[in-house]
Design a protein around this motif. Structure first.
Motif, PDB file in Angstrom:
ATOM      1  N   GLU A 471      -8.757  -5.858  18.762  1.00 30.00           N
ATOM      2  CA  GLU A 471      -9.461  -7.006  19.333  1.00 30.00           C
ATOM      3  C   GLU A 471     -10.121  -7.846  18.249  1.00 30.00           C
ATOM      4  O   GLU A 471     -10.119  -9.086  18.299  1.00 30.00           O
ATOM      5  N   ALA A 472     -10.692  -7.175  17.244  1.00 25.82           N
ATOM      6  CA  ALA A 472     -11.335  -7.911  16.154  1.00 25.82           C
ATOM      7  C   ALA A 472     -10.311  -8.742  15.385  1.00 25.82           C
ATOM      8  O   ALA A 472     -10.563  -9.905  15.029  1.00 25.82           O
ATOM      9  N   ALA A 473      -9.144  -8.138  15.120  1.00 26.95           N
ATOM     10  CA  ALA A 473      -8.097  -8.867  14.390  1.00 26.95           C
ATOM     11  C   ALA A 473      -7.553 -10.031  15.225  1.00 26.95           C
ATOM     12  O   ALA A 473      -7.302 -11.121  14.707  1.00 26.95           O
ATOM     13  N   CYS A 478      -4.931 -13.556  14.509  1.00 29.66           N
ATOM     14  CA  CYS A 478      -3.695 -12.864  14.156  1.00 29.66           C
ATOM     15  C   CYS A 478      -2.862 -12.615  15.415  1.00 29.66           C
ATOM     16  O   CYS A 478      -3.397 -12.130  16.417  1.00 29.66           O
ATOM     17  N   PRO A 479      -1.560 -12.878  15.391  1.00 37.67           N
ATOM     18  CA  PRO A 479      -0.704 -12.545  16.530  1.00 37.67           C
ATOM     19  C   PRO A 479      -0.535 -11.026  16.631  1.00 37.67           C
ATOM     20  O   PRO A 479      -0.741 -10.299  15.648  1.00 37.67           O
ATOM     21  N   LYS A 486      -0.244  -5.249   9.782  1.00 35.30           N
ATOM     22  CA  LYS A 486      -1.241  -5.432   8.723  1.00 35.30           C
ATOM     23  C   LYS A 486      -2.534  -4.666   8.955  1.00 35.30           C
ATOM     24  O   LYS A 486      -3.234  -4.315   8.001  1.00 35.30           O
ATOM     25  N   VAL A 487      -2.864  -4.400  10.216  1.00 34.57           N
ATOM     26  CA  VAL A 487      -4.150  -3.762  10.524  1.00 34.57           C
ATOM     27  C   VAL A 487      -3.972  -2.328  11.013  1.00 34.57           C
ATOM     28  O   VAL A 487      -4.608  -1.402  10.503  1.00 34.57           O
ATOM     29  N   ILE A 488      -3.089  -2.144  12.001  1.00 29.64           N
ATOM     30  CA  ILE A 488      -2.955  -0.833  12.630  1.00 29.64           C
ATOM     31  C   ILE A 488      -2.145   0.137  11.781  1.00 29.64           C
ATOM     32  O   ILE A 488      -2.523   1.301  11.623  1.00 29.64           O
ATOM     33  N   LEU A 489      -1.034  -0.334  11.210  1.00 31.42           N
ATOM     34  CA  LEU A 489      -0.168   0.557  10.431  1.00 31.42           C
ATOM     35  C   LEU A 489      -0.903   1.265   9.292  1.00 31.42           C
ATOM     36  O   LEU A 489      -0.738   2.476   9.121  1.00 31.42           O
ATOM     37  N   PRO A 490      -1.724   0.575   8.481  1.00 30.07           N
ATOM     38  CA  PRO A 490      -2.435   1.303   7.424  1.00 30.07           C
ATOM     39  C   PRO A 490      -3.351   2.405   7.948  1.00 30.07           C
ATOM     40  O   PRO A 490      -3.556   3.416   7.274  1.00 30.07           O
ATOM     41  N   ASN A 491      -3.894   2.225   9.165  1.00 28.80           N
ATOM     42  CA  ASN A 491      -4.809   3.221   9.721  1.00 28.80           C
ATOM     43  C   ASN A 491      -4.088   4.442  10.292  1.00 28.80           C
ATOM     44  O   ASN A 491      -4.714   5.490  10.477  1.00 28.80           O
ATOM     45  N   MET A 492      -2.797   4.311  10.610  1.00 30.13           N
ATOM     46  CA  MET A 492      -2.050   5.434  11.174  1.00 30.13           C
ATOM     47  C   MET A 492      -0.915   5.872  10.255  1.00 30.13           C
ATOM     48  O   MET A 492       0.018   6.549  10.681  1.00 30.13           O
ATOM     49  N   LEU A 493      -1.012   5.505   8.978  1.00 28.34           N
ATOM     50  CA  LEU A 493       0.064   5.767   8.032  1.00 28.34           C
ATOM     51  C   LEU A 493       0.392   7.263   7.885  1.00 28.34           C
ATOM     52  O   LEU A 493       1.577   7.620   7.816  1.00 28.34           O
ATOM     53  N   PRO A 494      -0.601   8.177   7.830  1.00 29.74           N
ATOM     54  CA  PRO A 494      -0.247   9.606   7.694  1.00 29.74           C
ATOM     55  C   PRO A 494       0.660  10.107   8.814  1.00 29.74           C
ATOM     56  O   PRO A 494       1.628  10.833   8.568  1.00 29.74           O
ATOM     57  N   GLY A 495       0.370   9.719  10.066  1.00 28.00           N
ATOM     58  CA  GLY A 495       1.220  10.136  11.178  1.00 28.00           C
ATOM     59  C   GLY A 495       2.602   9.526  11.106  1.00 28.00           C
ATOM     60  O   GLY A 495       3.601  10.184  11.419  1.00 28.00           O
ATOM     61  N   VAL A 496       2.687   8.272  10.683  1.00 25.70           N
ATOM     62  CA  VAL A 496       3.985   7.607  10.549  1.00 25.70           C
ATOM     63  C   VAL A 496       4.822   8.295   9.465  1.00 25.70           C
ATOM     64  O   VAL A 496       6.021   8.526   9.643  1.00 25.70           O
ATOM     65  N   LEU A 497       4.189   8.642   8.350  1.00 25.68           N
ATOM     66  CA  LEU A 497       4.904   9.325   7.276  1.00 25.68           C
ATOM     67  C   LEU A 497       5.353  10.721   7.707  1.00 25.68           C
ATOM     68  O   LEU A 497       6.443  11.177   7.326  1.00 25.68           O
ATOM     69  N   ALA A 498       4.516  11.409   8.485  1.00 27.67           N
ATOM     70  CA  ALA A 498       4.910  12.726   8.993  1.00 27.67           C
ATOM     71  C   ALA A 498       6.130  12.615   9.896  1.00 27.67           C
ATOM     72  O   ALA A 498       7.060  13.427   9.819  1.00 27.67           O
TER      73      ALA A 498
END
Length: 563
Positions: A471-473, A478-479, A486-498
């Motif tokens: 909501e802040a972004a 931002c669309p 740009k915002v969510i992916l960096p925060n969930m990167l460990p799970g994505v890499l796993a």
């Protein structure tokens, strides 16, 4: 002439009236459509780019199903009749009977091992929990190769049997036939029981001790408590794990082909090799129907088997003392571990040493390893990228559209690799010939097969990210698609890499899709294991198989931490 001019004027007047009506009602219609659209998304619709990304992923994932359904409709009545009369009944019996037998044996072994390692005082409990899950790192087709070496017609067991005259005199000439129904069932059971073991173990650890004590207060003994209290509470876990085993058996090709047993997957592959794609599509459609029926049965039984326990009165489950049964229990657990892990590893190490001495680790082997690394890495990267729109739509923009996108995205995971490959052959050969015969098609097939692995891991990570960040972004202009990357992916990167690591390892071991889609001269480790073992060149197959097992420790560690 006057009649013509009157008709012309009337038509002109009608057009003006229609235009006025359109001007009057078009805003109303647009408002109605907009209101319905907002209601579908709970007044929070995603951007068009994000929605298109999710829809594109769903379309790619549904290619095999659409192709098989479409191709089988035009297979011709004569081909359907011939297959229904001659081929399908026997394949149906082979496939269903094998699936049922493997399910029964894996449930017996998996549930018993879970109970022993979680609820009893067996020595070295933590060590057994890890060791009994190790069969998951051995692909069944690799396991089939090792059992052929041990129990085959010229295997170690037969040589030992013939060297002991008493065995030959009393039991005849070597009674074990690994190339049989029971041989296939044995191999698949040994390498799929951990699905039942892990899921049942997780449920046993969460079970409330109060229920068992209440049953004992009513006069029940330990055996009655197990059958009337513990086992019913385990039904959801047992049902879920049984479905996993059933889907695996339905989709397996490598072990079945190695042991020369014919099910739907093997028949589909050989029909395609014989360039009879119409018959292959008919058989694929039957297999898809069987898969849908199994999933439907699972969903129905899951609705009827729901058990709840309150967390405020939770107490850890009690530990049962084995007493005089301790020796028997240790012997049972040890036999399962030796047969499913120790013997295959010993065989592979033995032949790997021979292969290394004979120069098996040459440039040719390195080329196969690099091919596997290239296509599996590309599949992992694509899965990490493509899973994001689907996960983000599901978690942040729930609606009927996102539900359809999610279900289509899971379609390939329930389909055998041969069906996925069959759909890709048709689509790329007919409509995208520039990519057909390249390793990119193999990578895309891996994406269809294993995208849900990346989705499940990424979904677990996204659930920990607060929607307030989105909501802040969005408030800064931002669309949605940009917020996601740009915002969510960096925060969930460990799970994505796993999730990417899981896809990478699964792609390394995938056999049927690689066999059917690989370009000429593009062999991977899995393909070479299949061909070398089929020709009994075990010193070349063993090093590649051992390397796959070592790499497969990555997903096992993830699963053990999860369960």
């Amino acid at each position: 002439m006057s009649d013509f001019s009157n008709d012309y004027n009337i038509k002109k007047l009608n057009k003006k009236n229609d235009a006025k009506v359109g001007e009057k009602f078009s805003p109303t219609i647009l408002r109605f459509i907009r209101r319905k659209w907002l209601n579908i998304w709970n007044c929070n619709p995603p951007g068009l780019i994000l929605l298109l990304l999710g829809a594109t992923v769903a379309l790619i994932m549904s290619i095999p199903i659409f192709y098989v359904a479409w191709r089988s409709l035009f297979a011709g009545k004569s081909r359907w009749t011939r297959l229904l009369d001659q081929r399908i009944p026997q394949l149906l019996w082979n496939t269903v009977s094998l699936t049922a037998v493997v399910m029964v044996f894996t449930l017996i072994i998996g549930v018993s091992l879970a109970f022993v390692t979680i609820r009893t005082d067996i020595p070295f409990k933590k060590m057994w929990r890890w060791l009994l899950a190790l069969p998951l790192i051995i692909p069944p087709y690799v396991g089939a190769v090792t059992y052929i070496i041990i129990f085959g017609r010229s295997g170690w067991a037969r040589n030992f049997w013939r060297s002991v005259p008493w065995l030959v005199d009393n039991f005849g000439d070597y009674p074990i036939n690994i190339f049989s129904f029971w041989g296939v069932a044995f191999v698949l059971t040994m390498f799929t029981y951990p699905y039942v073991y892990l899921i049942t173990s997780a449920s046993l650890r969460k079970m409330n001790r109060n229920f068992e004590e209440a049953a004992r207060s009513l006069g029940m003994n330990n055996f009655q408590v197990f059958w009337k209290v513990i086992l019913p509470a385990l039904r959801p876990a047992i049902g879920a794990s049984a479905i996993l085993v059933a889907l695996y058996v339905l989709s397996d090709f490598g072990a079945i082909a190695m042991l020369r047993y014919v099910t739907f997957t093997a028949a589909i592959y050989f029909q395609r090799v014989g360039f009879d794609t119409a018959s292959a599509s008919v058989l694929s459609l039957v297999l898809i129907v069987i898969t849908i029926i199994i999933l439907w049965i699972e969903s129905k039984t899951r609705k009827n088997n729901k058990y709840y326990q309150t967390s405020n009165t939770y107490r850890k489950p009690s530990v049962l003392k084995l007493g005089k049964w301790k020796t028997v229990t240790i012997l049972y657990v040890s036999i399962i571990f030796i047969v499913s892990v120790v013997l295959p590893i010993i065989v592979l190490v033995y032949w790997s040493i021979i292969g290394i001495r004979m120069g098996a680790l040459d440039n040719r082997f390195i080329g196969f390893a690099l091919n596997s690394l290239k296509v599996s890495s590309l599949a992992a990267l694509l899965c990490m990228f493509l899973s994001m729109p689907v996960i983000y739509l599901k978690m942040r923009y729930p609606s009927i559209f996102t539900s359809i996108i999610e279900r289509l995205s899971f379609a390939g995971y329930a389909l055998p690799g041969v069906i996925v490959a069959l759909g890709f052959i048709f689509i790329f050969n007919n409509y995208i010939p520039a990519l057909y015969g390249t390793f990119y098609v193999v990578a895309l097939a891996f994406v269809v097969r294993f995208l849900p692995q990346a989705m499940q891991s990424g979904e677990a990570s996204l659930s920990l990210v607060s929607p307030k960040i989105d909501e802040a972004a969005r408030s800064l202009g931002c669309p949605p698609w940009l917020v996601m990357f740009k915002v969510i992916l960096p925060n969930m990167l460990p799970g994505v890499l796993a999730g990417g690591a899981l896809v990478f390892v699964s792609s390394l071991k995938e056999l049927p899709a690689t066999l059917m889609l690989r370009p000429p001269g593009f062999d991977t480790l899995a393909v070479r294991i299949y061909f070398e073992a089929s020709e009994a060149i075990y010193h070349l197959a063993a090093p590649a198989a051992l390397l796959l097992i070592i790499v497969s420790i990555i997903p096992l560690r993830y699963m053990l931490s999860k369960y």
